[in-house]
Design a protein around this motif. Structure first.
Motif, mmCIF file in Angstrom:
data_model
loop_
_atom_site.group_PDB
_atom_site.id
_atom_site.type_symbol
_atom_site.label_atom_id
_atom_site.label_comp_id
_atom_site.label_asym_id
_atom_site.label_seq_id
_atom_site.Cartn_x
_atom_site.Cartn_y
_atom_site.Cartn_z
ATOM 1 N N PRO A 71 0.829 -1.200 0.000
ATOM 2 C CA PRO A 71 0.000 0.000 0.000
ATOM 3 C C PRO A 71 0.862 1.248 0.000
ATOM 4 O O PRO A 71 1.987 1.250 0.518
ATOM 5 N N LYS A 72 0.379 2.300 -0.617
ATOM 6 C CA LYS A 72 1.090 3.561 -0.628
ATOM 7 C C LYS A 72 1.129 4.147 0.775
ATOM 8 O O LYS A 72 0.417 3.716 1.664
ATOM 9 N N ALA A 73 1.974 5.127 0.968
ATOM 10 C CA ALA A 73 2.100 5.765 2.276
ATOM 11 C C ALA A 73 0.768 6.400 2.667
ATOM 12 O O ALA A 73 -0.002 6.836 1.802
ATOM 13 N N PRO A 74 0.478 6.437 3.960
ATOM 14 C CA PRO A 74 -0.786 7.044 4.394
ATOM 15 C C PRO A 74 -0.819 8.537 4.106
ATOM 16 O O PRO A 74 0.229 9.196 4.033
ATOM 17 N N THR B 100 -8.898 16.940 13.793
ATOM 18 C CA THR B 100 -9.561 17.301 12.531
ATOM 19 C C THR B 100 -9.079 16.477 11.338
ATOM 20 O O THR B 100 -9.763 16.403 10.322
ATOM 21 N N GLU B 101 -7.891 15.887 11.433
ATOM 22 C CA GLU B 101 -7.352 15.064 10.349
ATOM 23 C C GLU B 101 -6.770 13.770 10.922
ATOM 24 O O GLU B 101 -6.227 13.762 12.032
ATOM 25 N N VAL B 102 -6.877 12.696 10.159
ATOM 26 C CA VAL B 102 -6.298 11.416 10.579
ATOM 27 C C VAL B 102 -5.519 10.808 9.429
ATOM 28 O O VAL B 102 -5.863 11.014 8.258
ATOM 29 N N PRO B 103 -4.463 10.041 9.730
ATOM 30 C CA PRO B 103 -3.725 9.351 8.665
ATOM 31 C C PRO B 103 -4.494 8.127 8.201
ATOM 32 O O PRO B 103 -5.130 7.426 9.001
ATOM 33 N N ALA B 104 -4.465 7.867 6.923
ATOM 34 C CA ALA B 104 -5.207 6.722 6.394
ATOM 35 C C ALA B 104 -4.560 6.198 5.113
ATOM 36 O O ALA B 104 -4.025 6.967 4.309
ATOM 37 N N PHE B 105 -4.600 4.877 4.966
ATOM 38 C CA PHE B 105 -4.236 4.250 3.703
ATOM 39 C C PHE B 105 -5.477 4.253 2.818
ATOM 40 O O PHE B 105 -6.559 3.863 3.264
ATOM 41 N N ILE B 106 -5.333 4.663 1.583
ATOM 42 C CA ILE B 106 -6.452 4.695 0.645
ATOM 43 C C ILE B 106 -6.365 3.472 -0.265
ATOM 44 O O ILE B 106 -5.354 3.236 -0.915
ATOM 45 N N ARG B 107 -7.436 2.699 -0.268
ATOM 46 C CA ARG B 107 -7.494 1.505 -1.108
ATOM 47 C C ARG B 107 -8.658 1.656 -2.086
ATOM 48 O O ARG B 107 -9.817 1.775 -1.679
ATOM 49 N N ALA B 108 -8.369 1.671 -3.363
ATOM 50 C CA ALA B 108 -9.396 1.804 -4.397
ATOM 51 C C ALA B 108 -9.992 0.436 -4.682
ATOM 52 O O ALA B 108 -9.616 -0.245 -5.648
#
Length: 218
Positions: A6-9, A78-86
């Motif tokens: 996975p790409k960086a969060p 207000t912001e959180v780190p997340a991995f995005i998976r399409a």
């Protein structure tokens, strides 16, 4: 060759994140959540969420991290780190279930709705690919048989008060499965009976109740 890693969060605004629609795991504002919230306030989100982009919106649906998301809300982050998976909803549903089944504590009701969600996603994938019937309950869990999976899924037919008794350990899985075959009105009658007497049915009692209900329909 493309990497499967996975790409960086990335940082995503909390307001653009939504829970997975119909996810089976309970997120309670209990002592454990308070502890997690305090940790998030002090250290931030240590483990990124996993989310998927929702088509035609700026929002992201949670695949993994519902409790961390709730803690972030409570902590005012207000912001959180997340991995995005399409991925598709079916793929996301399977990922969601698999990422939580290893938890040390999981309620019977959570497992029941999780197995049902995963089965429906796998069956839908099979239909989409022209493989109707290719997937079965035997494919749902690596640790439990297809028969056990089927018994858990039956619990989703219980009325909520009865299911809560199962979660509390007052009704065991086997009698609960028998009770799940009763009609909703019959289940409600049973709920009133056992709540008033503060007892719960044994397996033999549950089988007899199901048998009597079947006989009354003939």
């Amino acid at each position: 060759m493309k990497s499967n890693k996975p790409k960086a969060p990335v940082m995503i605004p909390v307001e653009n994140i939504v829970p997975f629609d119909g996810h089976p795991y309970k997120v309670l504002d209990d002592d454990s959540m308070n502890e997690l919230t305090e940790s998030v306030q002090d250290n931030g989100i240590m483990e990124p969420l996993t989310v998927r982009p929702l088509e035609d919106t700026d929002n992201y649906e949670i695949i993994s991290g519902h409790r961390r998301y709730r803690a972030a809300q409570k902590a005012g982050i207000t912001e959180v780190p997340a991995f995005i998976r399409a991925v598709s909803r079916d793929e996301a549903a399977i990922m969601l279930v698999d990422s939580n089944l290893h938890r040390e504590r999981i309620l019977p009701s959570e497992k029941a709705f999780a197995y049902k969600l995963k089965l429906e996603a796998m069956e839908h994938q099979g239909k989409t690919c022209g493989q109707v019937g290719h997937k079965s309950r035997d494919d749902i869990s690596e640790t439990e048989s297809g028969r056990t999976v089927q018994r858990y899924i039956r619990l989703t037919n219980l009325e909520k008060p009865l299911l809560e008794l199962v979660d509390q350990g007052r009704i065991a899985l086997t009698p609960a499965v028998e009770l799940s075959y009763l009609q909703p009105e019959e289940q409600k009658t049973i709920i009133q009976f056992f709540e008033s007497d503060e007892v719960t049915p044994s397996y033999s009692q549950s089988v007899r109740m199901r048998s009597e209900e079947h006989t009354s329909e003939l």
